[in-house]
Design an enzyme around this catalytic site. Structure first.
Site: not given
Length: 214
Positions: A41, A78, A107, A188, A191
């Site tokens: 991402s 992801g 991740n 979030d 990012h």
């Protein structure tokens, strides 16, 4: 009459020889070389318009500086290194890149997955990319300290180790001067936002430029 025929024949031979020389000495203008961005991402422009992501900004920078490369972004939000291994060969076959930017592992770290597995997966992706004839840029990541000092240290060092073993350039930390600044991160907390994307590219560009040809 015979003399004229010989003269014509000689002229034709000279013409053919000249054409043969031009065919072999003239440059071949092929399609643009390709850069495949292979990430998660952080490279897929998560949460922002695609044209504002660093991969899209890379294409604009290449064009502005007259580098004949096409950027193909195959990043998936992801994605883990395990997922990256499962699709790397297909991506290489379809894209046929000259350069592969491998940006994976974040991740894995956030999920606390075994570092030896992540390292093994990145190793496979580097080897398969090399086997395809592509040059590789490895993009390093770091994770928050709450995962414990031993895990976080081994995580970041795994990128350096792979870079040294394979003799490929390394971006030490993709989010250098970005991760700790709230005004550059989305809500979030993970990012980079649109404002930060040029800074991401600034972190990557000096290392990528080593691999580029005009």
């Amino acid at each position: 009459m015979l003399f004229r025929l010989l003269l014509v024949f000689k002229t034709v031979l000279l013409s053919l020889s000249f054409l043969h020389f031009v065919a072999w000495s003239s440059p071949v203008f092929a399609e643009n070389a390709k850069i495949m961005v292979y990430g998660d991402s952080l490279s897929a422009a998560y949460g922002i318009p695609q044209q504002q992501g660093w991969a899209s900004l890379l294409q604009k920078k290449l064009n502005a500086e007259r580098y004949q490369y096409q950027v193909i972004n195959t990043s998936i939000s992801g994605e883990t290194t395990s997922g990256g291994v499962s699709r790397i060969q297909q991506a290489l076959n379809q894209t046929k890149p000259n350069i592969v930017i491998i940006e994976l592992g974040a991740n894995d770290g956030l999920r606390g997955l075994p570092i030896q597995d992540m390292t093994a997966n990145l190793n496979i992706m580097i080897e398969q990319s090399k086997k395809s004839g592509a040059k590789i840029l490895l993009v390093g990541m770091r994770i928050p300290p709450n995962y414990g000092p031993q895990y976080t240290k081994r995580f970041s060092q795994s990128y350096l180790k792979l870079s040294q073993e394979h003799n490929v350039p390394l971006v030490p930390f993709m989010l250098e001067n970005i991760a700790a600044k709230a005004n550059l991160i989305q809500d979030d907390g993970l990012h980079p936002n649109a404002i930060a994307q040029p800074l991401v590219l600034d972190n990557i560009w000096p290392h990528l430029k080593q691999l580029l040809k005009k």
